[in-house]
Write a protein that holds these residues in place. Structure first.
Motif, mmCIF file in Angstrom:
data_model
loop_
_atom_site.group_PDB
_atom_site.id
_atom_site.type_symbol
_atom_site.label_atom_id
_atom_site.label_comp_id
_atom_site.label_asym_id
_atom_site.label_seq_id
_atom_site.Cartn_x
_atom_site.Cartn_y
_atom_site.Cartn_z
ATOM 1 N N VAL A 1 0.844 -1.193 0.000
ATOM 2 C CA VAL A 1 0.000 0.000 0.000
ATOM 3 C C VAL A 1 0.883 1.248 0.000
ATOM 4 O O VAL A 1 1.655 1.476 0.926
ATOM 5 C CB VAL A 1 -0.925 0.012 1.236
ATOM 6 C CG1 VAL A 1 -1.802 1.273 1.227
ATOM 7 C CG2 VAL A 1 -1.795 -1.239 1.263
ATOM 8 N N GLY B 1 0.846 5.538 -0.577
ATOM 9 C CA GLY B 1 -0.045 6.691 -0.653
ATOM 10 C C GLY B 1 0.202 7.697 0.445
ATOM 11 O O GLY B 1 1.278 7.758 1.043
ATOM 12 N N SER C 1 -4.154 6.335 2.785
ATOM 13 C CA SER C 1 -3.620 4.977 2.648
ATOM 14 C C SER C 1 -2.790 4.574 3.850
ATOM 15 O O SER C 1 -2.146 3.519 3.823
ATOM 16 C CB SER C 1 -2.746 4.876 1.385
ATOM 17 O OG SER C 1 -3.506 5.062 0.218
ATOM 18 N N GLN D 1 -7.311 -1.061 3.926
ATOM 19 C CA GLN D 1 -6.278 -2.030 3.554
ATOM 20 C C GLN D 1 -6.289 -3.263 4.461
ATOM 21 O O GLN D 1 -5.903 -4.358 4.036
ATOM 22 C CB GLN D 1 -4.889 -1.377 3.522
ATOM 23 C CG GLN D 1 -4.472 -0.665 4.774
ATOM 24 C CD GLN D 1 -4.809 0.809 4.743
ATOM 25 O OE1 GLN D 1 -5.925 1.182 4.408
ATOM 26 N NE2 GLN D 1 -3.859 1.659 5.093
ATOM 27 N N ASP E 1 2.780 -1.615 4.556
ATOM 28 C CA ASP E 1 2.189 -0.281 4.577
ATOM 29 C C ASP E 1 3.224 0.811 4.336
ATOM 30 O O ASP E 1 4.157 0.981 5.130
ATOM 31 C CB ASP E 1 1.509 -0.029 5.929
ATOM 32 C CG ASP E 1 0.265 -0.889 6.114
ATOM 33 O OD1 ASP E 1 -0.625 -0.803 5.257
ATOM 34 O OD2 ASP E 1 0.196 -1.632 7.108
ATOM 35 N N GLY F 1 1.899 4.047 3.340
ATOM 36 C CA GLY F 1 1.087 5.258 3.276
ATOM 37 C C GLY F 1 1.536 6.213 4.370
ATOM 38 O O GLY F 1 1.599 5.838 5.535
ATOM 39 N N SER G 1 -1.528 -1.285 -4.271
ATOM 40 C CA SER G 1 -2.400 -0.119 -4.386
ATOM 41 C C SER G 1 -1.531 1.129 -4.368
ATOM 42 O O SER G 1 -0.767 1.344 -3.430
ATOM 43 C CB SER G 1 -3.398 -0.068 -3.229
ATOM 44 O OG SER G 1 -4.051 1.201 -3.205
ATOM 45 N N GLY H 1 -2.087 4.948 -4.252
ATOM 46 C CA GLY H 1 -3.059 6.013 -4.038
ATOM 47 C C GLY H 1 -2.378 7.369 -4.149
ATOM 48 O O GLY H 1 -1.742 7.822 -3.202
#
Length: 217
Positions: free
Chosen positions: A7, A9, A13, A42, A55, A57, A84, A86
């Motif tokens: 993830v 972002g 995120s 998430q 992670d 984000g 992902s 973002g």
């Protein structure tokens, strides 16, 4: 080996879920009154797809910072993983490192990345105020063209990841207002428009569907 959900972002995120203008106790009371619980999108997605979360984000991240982090981690993202990306605004407000160094202002008192400002500041020390505001970098006014540019870069990364057997979706800040925020969830007790539990659940549904269809949002 278990596949991963990567993830990338900004604050939409990250793995934290609480209104920025409330204490944890205030937020817990509201959740208890609604018989609800806070869960970020998430976490829902990783549980549904049985994935380990990675992670990256970070609140305040700009689109180039987000894309740089994806590139940095490319060699570690493997076949069967999910990603992902973002994207945020083309740029956020930062103080130049040289200026932050001169002023001695750093995150947590550490010499590292400069602190992030939400915009021009006002303070009693007008010299510091003028120095800070003169070095802010804000490219939001050039918005649409840079948004398109960074989305194209994100799409290029998606294509590269797809060729490696990775499922990837790319989305941007235009999604923020499409899902319920804390302000609406709390009936105005919070003015924070980051996503509420419902917002996260609804967005998780979208991401799961996009992963299934292997589309770019």
């Amino acid at each position: 080996m278990k596949s991963k959900l990567w993830v990338f972002g900004d604050s939409f995120s990250d793995k934290f879920g609480r209104p920025l203008d409330m204490t944890q106790n205030q937020w817990d009371d509201i959740l208890e009154d609604r018989n609800d619980k806070m869960i970020v999108w998430q976490k829902i997605v990783s549980k549904e797809l049985n994935l380990l979360r990675q992670d990256y984000g970070v609140g305040g991240n700009s689109s180039p910072h987000i894309l740089f982090k994806v590139i940095e981690k490319l060699s570690k993202i493997g076949e069967g993983d999910y990603v992902s990306i973002g994207l945020s605004y083309p740029a956020r407000n930062y103080m130049k490192k040289s200026t932050a160094d001169d002023l001695g202002i750093w995150n947590g008192g550490k010499r590292g990345d400069p602190i992030i400002s939400s915009g021009p500041i006002e303070c009693e020390d007008k010299d510091k105020e003028n120095i800070w505001n003169s070095f802010l970098v804000d490219f939001r006014d050039v918005g649409p063209s840079l948004d398109t540019y960074y989305m194209m870069l994100g799409y290029s990364l998606k294509q590269e990841l797809n060729m490696r057997g990775v499922t990837c979706v790319v989305w941007d800040h235009t999604k923020w207002s499409q899902y319920q925020g804390f302000k609406n969830y709390t009936n105005g007790l919070s003015q924070d428009n980051h996503w509420s539990p419902k917002g996260h659940r609804d967005f998780a549904g979208l991401i799961l569907n996009e992963f299934k269809e292997k589309r770019l949002i």
